[in-house]
Write an enzyme that holds these catalytic residues in place. Structure first.
Site, mmCIF file in Angstrom:
data_model
loop_
_atom_site.group_PDB
_atom_site.id
_atom_site.type_symbol
_atom_site.label_atom_id
_atom_site.label_comp_id
_atom_site.label_asym_id
_atom_site.label_seq_id
_atom_site.Cartn_x
_atom_site.Cartn_y
_atom_site.Cartn_z
ATOM 1 N N SER A 150 6.471 10.810 18.086
ATOM 2 C CA SER A 150 4.808 10.379 18.605
ATOM 3 C C SER A 150 4.911 9.740 19.809
ATOM 4 O O SER A 150 5.765 8.889 20.240
ATOM 5 C CB SER A 150 4.234 9.374 17.610
ATOM 6 O OG SER A 150 3.115 8.701 18.401
ATOM 7 N N TYR B 33 3.799 1.045 12.275
ATOM 8 C CA TYR B 33 4.001 2.875 12.081
ATOM 9 C C TYR B 33 4.913 3.151 13.445
ATOM 10 O O TYR B 33 5.735 3.755 13.238
ATOM 11 C CB TYR B 33 2.561 3.444 12.107
ATOM 12 C CG TYR B 33 2.611 4.540 12.600
ATOM 13 C CD1 TYR B 33 3.107 5.617 11.571
ATOM 14 C CD2 TYR B 33 2.370 5.102 13.868
ATOM 15 C CE1 TYR B 33 3.183 7.103 12.040
ATOM 16 C CE2 TYR B 33 2.066 6.660 14.165
ATOM 17 C CZ TYR B 33 2.807 7.567 13.220
ATOM 18 O OH TYR B 33 2.944 8.766 13.480
ATOM 19 N N LYS C 212 8.516 5.240 13.731
ATOM 20 C CA LYS C 212 8.954 6.684 14.662
ATOM 21 C C LYS C 212 10.052 6.033 15.681
ATOM 22 O O LYS C 212 10.896 6.788 15.860
ATOM 23 C CB LYS C 212 7.690 6.948 15.433
ATOM 24 C CG LYS C 212 6.780 7.481 14.463
ATOM 25 C CD LYS C 212 6.882 8.754 13.970
ATOM 26 C CE LYS C 212 6.337 9.085 12.677
ATOM 27 N NZ LYS C 212 6.764 10.192 11.987
#
Ligand code: NAD
Ligand code: WQD
Length: 337
Positions: free
Chosen positions: A125, A150, A154
């Protein structure tokens, strides 16, 4: 190529499977359905004209289940979408996010290598850039501090994958850094199906359009952007899906480790998105301004030149196409799948 698709019943996975079939690949899907349903894969099967998509309801943290899948379906590559993705929820449930996204990936990688499947495409991302040092963002831009657990998952998985590839050059690993995926398949048969109140802009707008929510709250109108609202690089999910097919060409030529931004290169403000939605659908979107959302930054968009140069991939759809297809999906499926 035969490809293991983890998280294939979800939003981006389902669209990618359609494009993989169109490109002549075969898939087997593993998904625990924690944020999706079997119906999406039924619709994918209809769209690509097959009786069914090979599917195992299983968790990527379940080593023996993965072993069973790869024993029955030897694969040459894996596209790894499975993960939890709600930024706000990750702040309140960090353990769950690290365990699912990081530990889950570690189990998956171990089983893949035991089965000599050392080709992987990972759903990363643009969030890994944090508050970027430069915009438009190239892949050479240093990673930043992510605003949420989150985002950290990643970034951590990227580091794990880079170290594994460095230690064992048999691995070919492509990190795809997605910008803001929106839209839906033009058929309106598959799309994004958020639970509860949508966190993201486009599903919120489509829920206002269909009358589920009275108006859009725009988070901040005092950013350092042309109209004061946040600027992002929205990308049609079908373009994004095709980016994965293109990334397989890097795997085929044994890329080692490769990183690509998948975006359009064009930044649009929240008000630009509202106007484009109204123009392409004819539906007015009432809105009001709210305070800034914690963790948001003013503007980020990609420089997608590397993917164009090396993968021969560029996004084809524009903002109005994204709005039209998001609405088409919402209208045909007011309650999701
Ligand atoms: P999604 O929630 O629709 O799809 C993820 C799928 O993974 C779901 O079907 C879910 O059931 C499954 N899953 C989650 N944990 C699992 C586990 N432990 N075992 C098996 N299956 C599991 O999300 P999406 O928007 O399609 O995103 C796909 C991937 O792309 C995710 O990794 C996400 O973090 C990443 N990503 C998404 C965006 C975005 O804005 N949508 C942006 C950048 C990156
Ligand atoms: C876009 C713009 C908001 C909702 C997130 C993740 C990122 C990636 C993509 C996974 C911002 C504004 C939004 C609303 C608003 N996902 N907005 N009202 O935050 O750019 O990115 O999704 O990897 O990691 O953080 O996307 O769609 O939430 O917001 O004004 O109700 O719309 O402030 O400017 P974001 P978004």
């Amino acid at each position: 190529m035969k490809i293991l698709v983890t998280g294939g019943a979800g939003f981006i996975g389902s669209h990618t499977i359609v494009e993989l079939y169109h490109a002549g690949h075969d898939v087997v899907v593993v998904d625990n359905l924690c944020n999706s349903s079997r119906e999406s894969l039924k619709r994918v099967a209809e769209l690509v004209g097959v009786a069914e998509i090979p599917f195992f309801e299983a968790d990527i943290r379940d080593r023996s289940a993965l072993d069973h899948v790869l024993t029955e379906h030897p694969c040459e590559a894996c596209i790894h979408f499975a993960g939890l993705k709600a930024v706000g929820e990750s702040v309140t449930k960090p353990w769950e996010y690290y365990e699912n996204n990081v530990s889950g990936t570690l189990v998956l990688l171990d089983v893949l290598r035991q089965h000599h499947c050392c080709n992987l495409i990972f759903s990363s991302s643009a969030t890994v850039y944090g508050d970027p040092a430069e915009v438009p963002i190239t892949e050479a831009c240093p990673k930043g501090r992510c605003a949420s657990p989150y985002g950290q998952t990643k970034s951590m998985v990227e580091e794990i994958l880079m170290d594994m590839q460095k230690a064992d050059p048999l691995w070919n690993i492509v990190l795809l850094r997605y910008f803001n995926p929106v839209g839906a398949h033009p058929s309106g048969q598959i799309g994004e199906n958020p639970n509860g109140i949508p966190n993201n802009l486009m599903p919120y707008i489509t829920q206002v359009a269909i009358g589920k929510r009275p108006q859009l709250g725009i988070f901040g109108n005092d950013y350092d952007t042309p109209d004061g609202t946040g600027v992002r690089d929205y990308i049609h999910v079908v373009d994004l899906a095709r980016g994965h097919v293109a990334a397989l060409t890097a795997i085929e030529r044994k890329c080692g480790l490769a990183i690509y931004n998948l975006g359009t290169g064009q930044g649009y403000s929240v008000l630009d998105v509202v106007k484009a939605f109204e123009k392409s659908t004819g539906i007015p979107i009432p809105y009001h301004f709210e305070p800034r959302r914690p963790g948001d930054i003013d503007s980020y968009f990609s420089n997608p030149a590397k993917a164009a140069r090396e993968l021969h991939w560029t996004a084809q759809y524009g903002l109005e196409d994204m709005c039209r297809d998001s609405w088409n999906w919402q209208k045909q499926n007011p309650e999701g799948f």
